[in-house]
Write a protein that holds these residues in place. Sequence first.
Motif, PDB file in Angstrom:
ATOM      1  N   GLY A  11       0.849  -1.195   0.000  1.00  0.00           N
ATOM      2  CA  GLY A  11       0.000   0.000   0.000  1.00  0.00           C
ATOM      3  C   GLY A  11       0.875   1.232   0.000  1.00  0.00           C
ATOM      4  O   GLY A  11       0.607   2.226   0.688  1.00  0.00           O
ATOM      5  N   SER A  13       1.577   3.694  -1.930  1.00  0.00           N
ATOM      6  CA  SER A  13       1.244   5.012  -2.474  1.00  0.00           C
ATOM      7  C   SER A  13       0.522   5.907  -1.475  1.00  0.00           C
ATOM      8  O   SER A  13       0.337   7.099  -1.737  1.00  0.00           O
ATOM      9  CB  SER A  13       0.374   4.862  -3.731  1.00  0.00           C
ATOM     10  N   SER A  14       0.125   5.373  -0.320  1.00  0.00           N
ATOM     11  CA  SER A  14      -0.568   6.198   0.669  1.00  0.00           C
ATOM     12  C   SER A  14       0.390   7.233   1.249  1.00  0.00           C
ATOM     13  O   SER A  14       1.614   7.065   1.220  1.00  0.00           O
ATOM     14  CB  SER A  14      -1.136   5.330   1.793  1.00  0.00           C
ATOM     15  N   GLN A  18       4.372   6.680   2.076  1.00  0.00           N
ATOM     16  CA  GLN A  18       5.422   7.467   1.433  1.00  0.00           C
ATOM     17  C   GLN A  18       6.296   8.180   2.473  1.00  0.00           C
ATOM     18  O   GLN A  18       7.522   8.244   2.328  1.00  0.00           O
ATOM     19  CB  GLN A  18       4.803   8.484   0.481  1.00  0.00           C
ATOM     20  N   THR A  37       2.431  -1.343  -4.793  1.00  0.00           N
ATOM     21  CA  THR A  37       1.370  -0.378  -5.045  1.00  0.00           C
ATOM     22  C   THR A  37       0.524  -0.846  -6.223  1.00  0.00           C
ATOM     23  O   THR A  37       1.004  -1.604  -7.075  1.00  0.00           O
ATOM     24  CB  THR A  37       1.955   1.021  -5.333  1.00  0.00           C
ATOM     25  N   ARG A  38      -0.708  -0.411  -6.259  1.00  0.00           N
ATOM     26  CA  ARG A  38      -1.563  -0.813  -7.383  1.00  0.00           C
ATOM     27  C   ARG A  38      -1.095  -0.201  -8.691  1.00  0.00           C
ATOM     28  O   ARG A  38      -1.260  -0.800  -9.758  1.00  0.00           O
ATOM     29  CB  ARG A  38      -3.019  -0.409  -7.108  1.00  0.00           C
ATOM     30  N   LEU A  44       5.382   9.239  -6.820  1.00  0.00           N
ATOM     31  CA  LEU A  44       5.939   8.417  -5.757  1.00  0.00           C
ATOM     32  C   LEU A  44       7.417   8.745  -5.547  1.00  0.00           C
ATOM     33  O   LEU A  44       8.145   9.037  -6.491  1.00  0.00           O
ATOM     34  CB  LEU A  44       5.780   6.935  -6.090  1.00  0.00           C
ATOM     35  N   TYR A  52       9.694  -0.344  -6.794  1.00  0.00           N
ATOM     36  CA  TYR A  52       8.233  -0.386  -6.816  1.00  0.00           C
ATOM     37  C   TYR A  52       7.761  -1.560  -7.663  1.00  0.00           C
ATOM     38  O   TYR A  52       8.293  -1.817  -8.750  1.00  0.00           O
ATOM     39  CB  TYR A  52       7.672   0.916  -7.376  1.00  0.00           C
ATOM     40  N   GLU A  54       4.059  -3.264  -9.046  1.00  0.00           N
ATOM     41  CA  GLU A  54       2.607  -3.119  -9.152  1.00  0.00           C
ATOM     42  C   GLU A  54       1.913  -4.429  -8.800  1.00  0.00           C
ATOM     43  O   GLU A  54       2.368  -5.509  -9.182  1.00  0.00           O
ATOM     44  CB  GLU A  54       2.214  -2.683 -10.566  1.00  0.00           C
ATOM     45  N   ASN A  83      -2.794  -0.726   3.450  1.00  0.00           N
ATOM     46  CA  ASN A  83      -4.042  -0.700   2.694  1.00  0.00           C
ATOM     47  C   ASN A  83      -5.194  -0.247   3.585  1.00  0.00           C
ATOM     48  O   ASN A  83      -5.319  -0.698   4.721  1.00  0.00           O
ATOM     49  CB  ASN A  83      -4.357  -2.089   2.140  1.00  0.00           C
TER      50      ASN A  83
END
Length: 247
Positions: A11, A13-14, A18, A37-38, A44, A52, A54, A83
Amino acid sequence: MSVSSVCLVVGASSAIAQALIKELLEINKSVAIIAITRRVTDVLLKSSRVTYIECDNSESNIDWILNSEYFKHLVIGDVFIFNGILHGKHGHASLLPEKSIRDFEQDPFLEVLKVNTLIPALWLKHLQKKIMRYSTGNIVVLSARVGSIDDNRLGGWYSYRASKAALNMFLKSFAVELNRKAPKVKIIAFHPGTTDTPLSKPFQFRVDPEKLFSPQFVASQLLLQVHAIEPTGEALFIDYQGNPIAW
């Protein structure tokens, strides 16, 4: 990444994730981070020590990533799972915390339960295969004080409360099982307080400005409190000050 031990952030990117990645890079000049991250975007935080990946958070994708050639020779140290969902768009309707049982609906509830409970549970299910008896480190999952059953005095927020309470119970059970296999690994449900992020934006007007924390403050407190804790063999539910919260 030519390292044998990595920190995993799910998770990523939250805003809190970060901030945590930035904090980890600053306090440990040799840390290597795998950030899940999705979708990888230009906003980012970038570093040669951050990779990273996906992931759509389906069980098949989680399993494929953790069993990939890339992960085969890596030892995962600390794990942070961020998440979470409180509000947003669900289909063509807005998803909001329920003020009354009259507002409760099946589909939004299932979406909240999926993001807040199921996805962290799936990551832990597949991560445990990589945890050995000699493993040390922390598994930290973002929870919330409103997930405390004993502390519920106001009611409402049915879906969010229930999803976090279910997450907490999952962590309690997971800690019991993992303690038999890896007694030096700590399982922590972490309440960050009200943080200045998109998740809390619609509700910040109710919060004392001194109690509205920056993601950087929360990340710093998280690492401070988590690293001060000794393994107990049980899951812990704590806030940003390290104070225990009733399950």
